[in-house]
Design an enzyme around this catalytic site. Structure first.
Site, PDB file in Angstrom:
ATOM      1  N   LYS A 168       0.416  -1.282  -0.050  1.00  0.00           N
ATOM      2  CA  LYS A 168      -0.255  -0.123   0.244  1.00  0.00           C
ATOM      3  C   LYS A 168       0.713   0.854  -0.114  1.00  0.00           C
ATOM      4  O   LYS A 168       0.581   2.719  -1.060  1.00  0.00           O
ATOM      5  CB  LYS A 168      -0.764  -0.071   1.314  1.00  0.00           C
ATOM      6  CG  LYS A 168      -0.681   0.197   2.486  1.00  0.00           C
ATOM      7  CD  LYS A 168      -1.463   0.083   3.641  1.00  0.00           C
ATOM      8  CE  LYS A 168      -1.323  -0.039   4.938  1.00  0.00           C
ATOM      9  NZ  LYS A 168       0.165   1.055   4.714  1.00  0.00           N
ATOM     10  N   ARG A 214      -6.626   4.146  10.913  1.00  0.00           N
ATOM     11  CA  ARG A 214      -6.654   2.454  11.509  1.00  0.00           C
ATOM     12  C   ARG A 214      -7.258   1.801  12.413  1.00  0.00           C
ATOM     13  O   ARG A 214      -6.953   0.774  12.328  1.00  0.00           O
ATOM     14  CB  ARG A 214      -4.854   3.075  11.389  1.00  0.00           C
ATOM     15  CG  ARG A 214      -4.450   1.098  11.501  1.00  0.00           C
ATOM     16  CD  ARG A 214      -2.935   1.297  11.941  1.00  0.00           C
ATOM     17  NE  ARG A 214      -2.186   2.191  11.003  1.00  0.00           N
ATOM     18  CZ  ARG A 214      -0.744   1.708  10.363  1.00  0.00           C
ATOM     19  NH1 ARG A 214      -0.864  -0.118  10.573  1.00  0.00           N
ATOM     20  NH2 ARG A 214       0.203   2.230   9.180  1.00  0.00           N
ATOM     21  N   ARG A 274      11.518  -6.897   2.745  1.00  0.00           N
ATOM     22  CA  ARG A 274      12.227  -5.982   3.057  1.00  0.00           C
ATOM     23  C   ARG A 274      12.976  -5.843   4.304  1.00  0.00           C
ATOM     24  O   ARG A 274      13.155  -4.768   4.471  1.00  0.00           O
ATOM     25  CB  ARG A 274      10.670  -4.930   3.311  1.00  0.00           C
ATOM     26  CG  ARG A 274      10.766  -3.654   3.586  1.00  0.00           C
ATOM     27  CD  ARG A 274       9.304  -2.801   4.076  1.00  0.00           C
ATOM     28  NE  ARG A 274       8.598  -3.114   4.767  1.00  0.00           N
ATOM     29  CZ  ARG A 274       7.005  -2.412   5.113  1.00  0.00           C
ATOM     30  NH1 ARG A 274       6.671  -2.317   4.391  1.00  0.00           N
ATOM     31  NH2 ARG A 274       6.952  -3.377   6.570  1.00  0.00           N
ATOM     32  N   ARG A 306      13.944  -2.137   8.697  1.00  0.00           N
ATOM     33  CA  ARG A 306      12.945  -1.624   9.812  1.00  0.00           C
ATOM     34  C   ARG A 306      12.964  -2.470  11.261  1.00  0.00           C
ATOM     35  O   ARG A 306      12.348  -4.040  10.740  1.00  0.00           O
ATOM     36  CB  ARG A 306      11.710  -1.489   9.730  1.00  0.00           C
ATOM     37  CG  ARG A 306      11.001  -0.303   8.429  1.00  0.00           C
ATOM     38  CD  ARG A 306      10.004  -0.394   7.334  1.00  0.00           C
ATOM     39  NE  ARG A 306       8.612  -0.700   8.687  1.00  0.00           N
ATOM     40  CZ  ARG A 306       7.988  -0.341   8.339  1.00  0.00           C
ATOM     41  NH1 ARG A 306       7.207   0.110   6.864  1.00  0.00           N
ATOM     42  NH2 ARG A 306       6.266  -0.778   9.066  1.00  0.00           N
TER      43      ARG A 306
END
Ligand code: ADP
Length: 199
Positions: free
Chosen positions: A16, A91, A130, A136
């Site tokens: 997204k 959210r 990722r 991250r």
């Protein structure tokens, strides 16, 4: 025609963030990602960053009051006056109410909600890739599981609210980046949300 007010929703690993940027570019509107805003604040060591650092690392949700205040500030900037694409906010249902109240006070509402769908095994593969590329802090197995659980419990229900309003476009998030962007734009154009020549 005026620029659209959009929201993109999808589980972790649905792409997204990437599609949000591409679609926003196509319409000449800012892509506003609350995750990016919080990560930048952490990187900059600001007061906001200090407040949210531990929460993000655990994959929990930043308190609604703080998050909604951050988004209201951002949406009040000049570049978002016409239209915008929100990624990662609202959210949960409380944030939907906050956003509704803010937009209503300005005489507006969301034009469309893009729901990006990707099979679970593909989104997990994207997430692990990722994790290797970007490192991250919230892309560890345990934290991903927490974020996914929160998505199912708190975020998926917001789609029912928007579905009742008839503004959700369900988009297949598999295939090439361009194909997915084209699908999103086709769905938005079918709603009359046409790109202006300038965008
Ligand atoms: P993802 O959707 O992959 O979890 P994001 O970049 O959208 O990643 O968000 C990263 C983190 O930022 C979230 O796990 C949460 O801690 C925080 N965050 C982002 N958006 C919100 C929001 N609307 N409300 C509360 N916390 C948020």
């Amino acid at each position: 025609m005026r620029a659209p007010r959009l929201l993109i929703v999808g589980p972790q690993g649905s792409g997204k963030g990437t599609q949000g940027v591409l679609v926003a570019e196509a319409y000449g509107i800012p892509a506003i990602s609350t995750g990016d805003v919080f990560r930048s604040a952490v990187a900059a060591g600001s007061e906001l960053g200090r407040q949210v650092q531990a929460i993000i690392s655990a994959g929990d949700l930043v308190p609604d009051e703080l998050t909604s205040a951050v988004v209201r500030d951002r949406l009040s900037q000049a570049d978002a006056a016409g239209g915008f694409l929100l990624d990662g906010y609202p959210r949960n249902l409380a944030q939907v109410r906050d956003l509704d109240a803010f937009l209503e006070a300005r005489g507006g509402e969301l034009d469309a909600v893009i729901e990006l769908n990707v099979p679970r095994d593909e989104s997990i593969a994207r997430l692990s890739q990722r994790a290797q590329e970007q490192g991250r802090t919230d892309d560890t197995e345990e934290v991903i599981a927490n974020r996914l659980a929160i998505y199912e419990r708190e975020t998926a229900p917001i789609l029912d609210v928007y579905r009742d309003r008839g503004i959700v476009d369900d988009i297949d998030g598999t295939g090439s980046l361009d194909d997915i962007t084209d699908r999103v734009i086709a769905a938005l154009e079918a709603r009359g949300l046409i790109r202006s020549a300038a965008a």
